[in-house]
Design an enzyme around this catalytic site. Sequence first.
Site, PDB file in Angstrom:
ATOM      1  N   LYS A 192       0.850  -1.203   0.000  1.00 12.01           N
ATOM      2  CA  LYS A 192       0.000   0.000   0.000  1.00 12.01           C
ATOM      3  C   LYS A 192       0.880   1.245   0.000  1.00 12.01           C
ATOM      4  CE  LYS A 192      -1.856   2.724   3.065  1.00 12.01           C
ATOM      5  NZ  LYS A 192      -1.879   4.022   2.356  1.00 12.01           N
ATOM      6  N   GLY A 244       7.079   4.533   8.415  1.00 12.08           N
ATOM      7  CA  GLY A 244       6.213   5.677   8.645  1.00 12.08           C
ATOM      8  C   GLY A 244       6.413   6.230  10.038  1.00 12.08           C
ATOM      9  N   SER A 245       5.380   6.824  10.574  1.00 12.75           N
ATOM     10  CA  SER A 245       5.521   7.496  11.859  1.00 12.75           C
ATOM     11  C   SER A 245       5.556   6.503  13.017  1.00 12.75           C
ATOM     12  CB  SER A 245       4.342   8.462  12.048  1.00 12.75           C
ATOM     13  OG  SER A 245       3.139   7.732  12.056  1.00 12.75           O
ATOM     14  N   THR A 246       6.174   6.907  14.112  1.00 15.66           N
ATOM     15  CA  THR A 246       6.240   6.049  15.295  1.00 15.66           C
ATOM     16  C   THR A 246       4.834   5.792  15.835  1.00 15.66           C
ATOM     17  OG1 THR A 246       8.476   6.746  15.799  1.00 15.66           O
ATOM     18  CG2 THR A 246       7.204   5.863  17.636  1.00 15.66           C
ATOM     19  N   GLU A 247       3.963   6.775  15.715  1.00 18.11           N
ATOM     20  CA  GLU A 247       2.595   6.609  16.241  1.00 18.11           C
ATOM     21  C   GLU A 247       1.895   5.449  15.538  1.00 18.11           C
ATOM     22  OE1 GLU A 247       4.062   9.545  15.597  1.00 18.11           O
ATOM     23  OE2 GLU A 247       4.250   9.814  17.769  1.00 18.11           O
ATOM     24  N   GLY A 249       3.357   3.140  13.772  1.00 17.02           N
ATOM     25  CA  GLY A 249       4.151   1.938  14.073  1.00 17.02           C
ATOM     26  C   GLY A 249       3.697   1.285  15.366  1.00 17.02           C
ATOM     27  N   GLU A 266      10.198   0.665  10.438  1.00 13.78           N
ATOM     28  CA  GLU A 266      11.208   1.709  10.239  1.00 13.78           C
ATOM     29  C   GLU A 266      10.473   3.013  10.499  1.00 13.78           C
ATOM     30  OE1 GLU A 266      12.861   4.619   9.004  1.00 13.78           O
ATOM     31  OE2 GLU A 266      12.876   3.881   6.937  1.00 13.78           O
ATOM     32  N   CYS A 300      13.319  10.459   7.358  1.00 11.08           N
ATOM     33  CA  CYS A 300      13.256   9.864   8.702  1.00 11.08           C
ATOM     34  C   CYS A 300      14.593   9.990   9.422  1.00 11.08           C
ATOM     35  CB  CYS A 300      12.809   8.421   8.624  1.00 11.08           C
ATOM     36  SG  CYS A 300      13.690   7.478   7.395  1.00 11.08           S
ATOM     37  N   GLU A 397      10.068  15.032  16.250  1.00 13.06           N
ATOM     38  CA  GLU A 397      10.384  14.977  14.825  1.00 13.06           C
ATOM     39  C   GLU A 397       9.534  16.021  14.106  1.00 13.06           C
ATOM     40  OE1 GLU A 397       9.059  11.461  12.608  1.00 13.06           O
ATOM     41  OE2 GLU A 397      11.010  11.428  11.631  1.00 13.06           O
TER      42      GLU A 397
HETATM   43  P1  NDP Z   1       1.915   7.635   8.638  1.00 16.62           P
HETATM   44  O1  NDP Z   1       2.779   6.850   9.528  1.00 16.62           O
HETATM   45  O2  NDP Z   1       0.517   7.895   9.038  1.00 16.62           O
HETATM   46  O3  NDP Z   1       1.852   6.971   7.190  1.00 16.62           O
HETATM   47  C1  NDP Z   1       2.666   5.929   6.720  1.00 16.62           C
HETATM   48  C2  NDP Z   1       1.839   4.899   5.965  1.00 16.62           C
HETATM   49  O4  NDP Z   1       0.970   4.198   6.860  1.00 16.62           O
HETATM   50  C3  NDP Z   1       0.908   5.510   4.916  1.00 16.62           C
HETATM   51  O5  NDP Z   1       0.832   4.635   3.830  1.00 16.62           O
HETATM   52  C4  NDP Z   1      -0.389   5.601   5.664  1.00 16.62           C
HETATM   53  O6  NDP Z   1      -1.493   5.692   4.824  1.00 16.62           O
HETATM   54  C5  NDP Z   1      -0.392   4.307   6.435  1.00 16.62           C
HETATM   55  N1  NDP Z   1      -1.245   4.287   7.608  1.00 16.62           N
HETATM   56  C6  NDP Z   1      -1.801   5.326   8.294  1.00 16.62           C
HETATM   57  N2  NDP Z   1      -2.511   4.885   9.347  1.00 16.62           N
HETATM   58  C7  NDP Z   1      -2.394   3.544   9.348  1.00 16.62           C
HETATM   59  C8  NDP Z   1      -2.883   2.508  10.200  1.00 16.62           C
HETATM   60  N3  NDP Z   1      -3.628   2.781  11.259  1.00 16.62           N
HETATM   61  N4  NDP Z   1      -2.573   1.236   9.916  1.00 16.62           N
HETATM   62  C9  NDP Z   1      -1.804   0.943   8.854  1.00 16.62           C
HETATM   63  N5  NDP Z   1      -1.311   1.869   8.013  1.00 16.62           N
HETATM   64  C10 NDP Z   1      -1.590   3.155   8.256  1.00 16.62           C
HETATM   65  O7  NDP Z   1       2.601   9.003   8.322  1.00 16.62           O
HETATM   66  P2  NDP Z   1       1.881  10.298   7.754  1.00 16.62           P
HETATM   67  O8  NDP Z   1       1.972  10.232   6.315  1.00 16.62           O
HETATM   68  O9  NDP Z   1       0.521  10.502   8.322  1.00 16.62           O
HETATM   69  O10 NDP Z   1       2.805  11.425   8.356  1.00 16.62           O
HETATM   70  C11 NDP Z   1       2.649  11.829   9.708  1.00 16.62           C
HETATM   71  C12 NDP Z   1       3.982  12.127  10.327  1.00 16.62           C
HETATM   72  O11 NDP Z   1       4.744  10.949  10.351  1.00 16.62           O
HETATM   73  C13 NDP Z   1       4.822  13.107   9.543  1.00 16.62           C
HETATM   74  O12 NDP Z   1       4.543  14.405   9.919  1.00 16.62           O
HETATM   75  C14 NDP Z   1       6.202  12.723   9.916  1.00 16.62           C
HETATM   76  O13 NDP Z   1       6.562  13.361  11.113  1.00 16.62           O
HETATM   77  C15 NDP Z   1       6.106  11.236  10.167  1.00 16.62           C
HETATM   78  N6  NDP Z   1       6.605  10.409   9.060  1.00 16.62           N
HETATM   79  C16 NDP Z   1       7.746   9.721   9.241  1.00 16.62           C
HETATM   80  C17 NDP Z   1       8.254   8.938   8.231  1.00 16.62           C
HETATM   81  C18 NDP Z   1       9.501   8.181   8.410  1.00 16.62           C
HETATM   82  O14 NDP Z   1      10.005   7.622   7.451  1.00 16.62           O
HETATM   83  N7  NDP Z   1      10.036   8.107   9.590  1.00 16.62           N
HETATM   84  C19 NDP Z   1       7.603   8.831   6.925  1.00 16.62           C
HETATM   85  C20 NDP Z   1       6.360   9.559   6.854  1.00 16.62           C
HETATM   86  C21 NDP Z   1       5.914  10.305   7.888  1.00 16.62           C
HETATM   87  P3  NDP Z   1      -1.934   7.159   4.346  1.00 16.62           P
HETATM   88  O15 NDP Z   1      -0.843   7.747   3.553  1.00 16.62           O
HETATM   89  O16 NDP Z   1      -3.100   6.910   3.507  1.00 16.62           O
HETATM   90  O17 NDP Z   1      -2.253   7.931   5.590  1.00 16.62           O
END
Ligand code: NDP
Length: 783
Positions: A192, A244-247, A249, A266, A300, A397
């Site tokens: 996805k 993606g985000s720690t939240e 994760g 990651e 990240c 972050e």
């Molecule tokens: P997210 O962690 O929300 O998104 C990463 C991926 O997970 C996207 O494909 C997202 O879909 C998907 N996702 C969102 N919610 C869920 C869930 N409950 N279960 C499974 N998958 C999910 O990051 P955001 O894009 O919302 O960014 C928010 C913050 O996260 C940023 O401001 C930044 O600080 C941080 N971030 C960190 C990254 C890193 O590599 N460390 C990368 C991206 C963001 P969708 O895109 O449709 O929401």
Amino acid sequence: MTLTELMETLPYGPAPEAAQSALDWIQAHKGRFQLFIAGRWRKPASQEWFTTLNPANSQPLAEVAQASAADVDEAVKAARKAFASWSQTKGHVRARYLYAMARQIQKHARLFAVLETLDNGKPIRETRDIDIPLVARHFYYHAGWAQLMESELAGYGPVGVVGQIIPWNFPLLMLAWKIAPALAMGNTVVLKPAEFTPLTALLFAEICQQIGLPPGVVNIITGDGKTGAALVEHPGVDKIAFTGSTEVGRLIRKATAGSGKKLSLELGGKSPFVVFEDADLDSAVEGVVDAIWFNQGQVCCAGSRLLVQESIAEKMYAKLRARMEKLRVGDPLDKAVDIGAIIAPVQLQKIQRLVQKGVEEGARLWQPSWAVPAEGCFYPPTLFTDVAPASTIAQEEIFGPVLAALTFRTPEEAVRLANNTRYGLAASIWSEDINLALDVATQIKAGTIWINSTNLFDAASGFGGYRESGFGREGGKEGLWEYVKKTARAPRAKAVAGKTRAAQPAPAVPPIDRTAKLFIGGKQVRPDSGYSKVVYDPDRHPIGEVGLGNRKDIRNAVEAARGAFESWRKTSGHNKAQILYFLAENLSERAEEFARRIAQQTGQDGAAEVEAALEALFTAAAWADKYEGVVHNTPIRNVTLAVPEPIGVMGILCPDDQPLLALARLAATALAMGNTLVVVPSPLAPLTATDFYQVLETSDIPAGTFNLVTGERDELAKTLAEHDDVDALWYAGPQAGWALVEKASAGNMKRTWTLPASGPLPDLDETLRQATQVKNIWVPYGA
Ligand code: NDP
């Protein structure tokens, strides 16, 4: 403008990359994209679509399908069906497909680069020169591993169907990091992409069709967080790989807890960029540009905390401000632009909010004199000085082009500041003194360290975090372990004889009436509760008592283990081996007593188990100075040192069978790798462990290195899992407990390893890997 004026100012003219090829590609699909499932394009079950925008001008680019749980189910079914034959496909054949992907990406490099820039807003300079070449490199590199899997990963097979969820900051690159190793190892995937950036993944799906990849091996489903959540929760998925985000994760960790799904995360970071007074400042300034203004700071591992030695701080800031003044923010398709657009208004608002917070908390803000374009989503490069270490902008972050600068006086202070974060993804160290740089590199808790360099990535080098930056590695051989599992067990070193109850020798001595204490900080201590619990033999006859440890005892034990960690970590492998050999020596002195105790508790042949334990202690001692890293073959003038490091303070909940052998195999191996331990013996056979501390006391093992708490397994496991100062947890116990520890460990994202309560112990190679984490130190060279 006169010629002289022109020569003096040398202003940039526009240098736009043509977007037409990418717009034509979108148009060829009538501006609307379906889901890619089982090798075909399908409408979403819900018939819902969403729009993806160009962040540089807020214009819509295309409509994309919103996958629902029903579509996720179809995609997982397709991947499962494909797995049956793909997992049996010869490595060489899989290598050919990966090679074909690499070739096709190179052939369509320009289209991919433009499309990525349109959808994400990052400068074309970066998509063209960094993202897309690295994508191709990932597929080439992993084609090689597909080819070599049979010989180099003998005994391992694919995990199954892998659900992969990626963010928007490096859309195609994250796809490559996920798909290439998964396919190489014989898995099938459902991926996805992020809602903001689905387009290059859809172009990649077309490439899969073009090269004739068997249907269902790669499935691409677009959608939002709900789609991601449905994928995570789908029972047909064997592994989740998330960036993606720690939240999010943390949500995924909790959602998969106890499901048996393999997981790699990651996550976020707040990486330190440490500049010592002897650094080449001009290079360091260029490094900062790369560290925090690359990809608009939406990285990240961005070097978002500048730690600079006090004596050169003002000089460094002055050079930095001069350089920032010359950076160019604007149309990402302009080849002479340094900083492109922020992904979306929501992210821009988050950056603005955190910058405002920085000002309110008293840090000094500096931005260049020029303004960013008013249209689109742009933010200027920003420097904060006088930042307090505990302030929001030093801890959170920001994920934008904002640098928070702090000063330090000594290398020790630099290390303390660098480690003053809940994250641990990367660090960059700048000094002309290689001794100092390497010394600091070993002390910073992060998965990747760059020396006199930053943001270097390659398929051959593992990438991933410590602490709340997640676990698992991507890239290098270490990244492959995330996508394989053991198939055939290696033959056991020595079978434990006398498995039948009939062979149980009668206890030669009556049970000793004493209550064994806990062993914490090198001392035998009474449990905090004052209570004890009776231990029975297999026929339910009482054979002794052990202390009933509680949360307070665990906290004391963790504190002792933490206190012992730094010096145990630094103890040379040779000396660790000496101590482990000494343990074996003292155990063999008391072999008969231990054999009797084992027989009494388990009804098994104790003598054979003591022999096997002695052998295991020797093996752990042997590895203490031989478990080495590698030098990765990254394609620049550079040595990339991949160094296995101890994880830190570990909790080990022992299995029920073979109590002594389990200690020797699990605890001794973890010790040999430099970890300090809080061990909870099996509630069925704790007396071996409590006898064992008498061996520990005579074997020079430093106080606090090995702590022992007896009691109720799951109660103690939960406390250990929730404890933020425990870095990893091995839990052998019933399956219900796996969910408990995995869920409870989400607090600080500690690594967990769950094992069955009984049955054979895991093989040594896996145990060594679980006891360590790999740090990659990049050392470029060149006179
Ligand atoms: P997210 O962690 O929300 O998104 C990463 C991926 O997970 C996207 O494909 C997202 O879909 C998907 N996702 C969102 N919610 C869920 C869930 N409950 N279960 C499974 N998958 C999910 O990051 P955001 O894009 O919302 O960014 C928010 C913050 O996260 C940023 O401001 C930044 O600080 C941080 N971030 C960190 C990254 C890193 O590599 N460390 C990368 C991206 C963001 P969708 O895109 O449709 O929401």
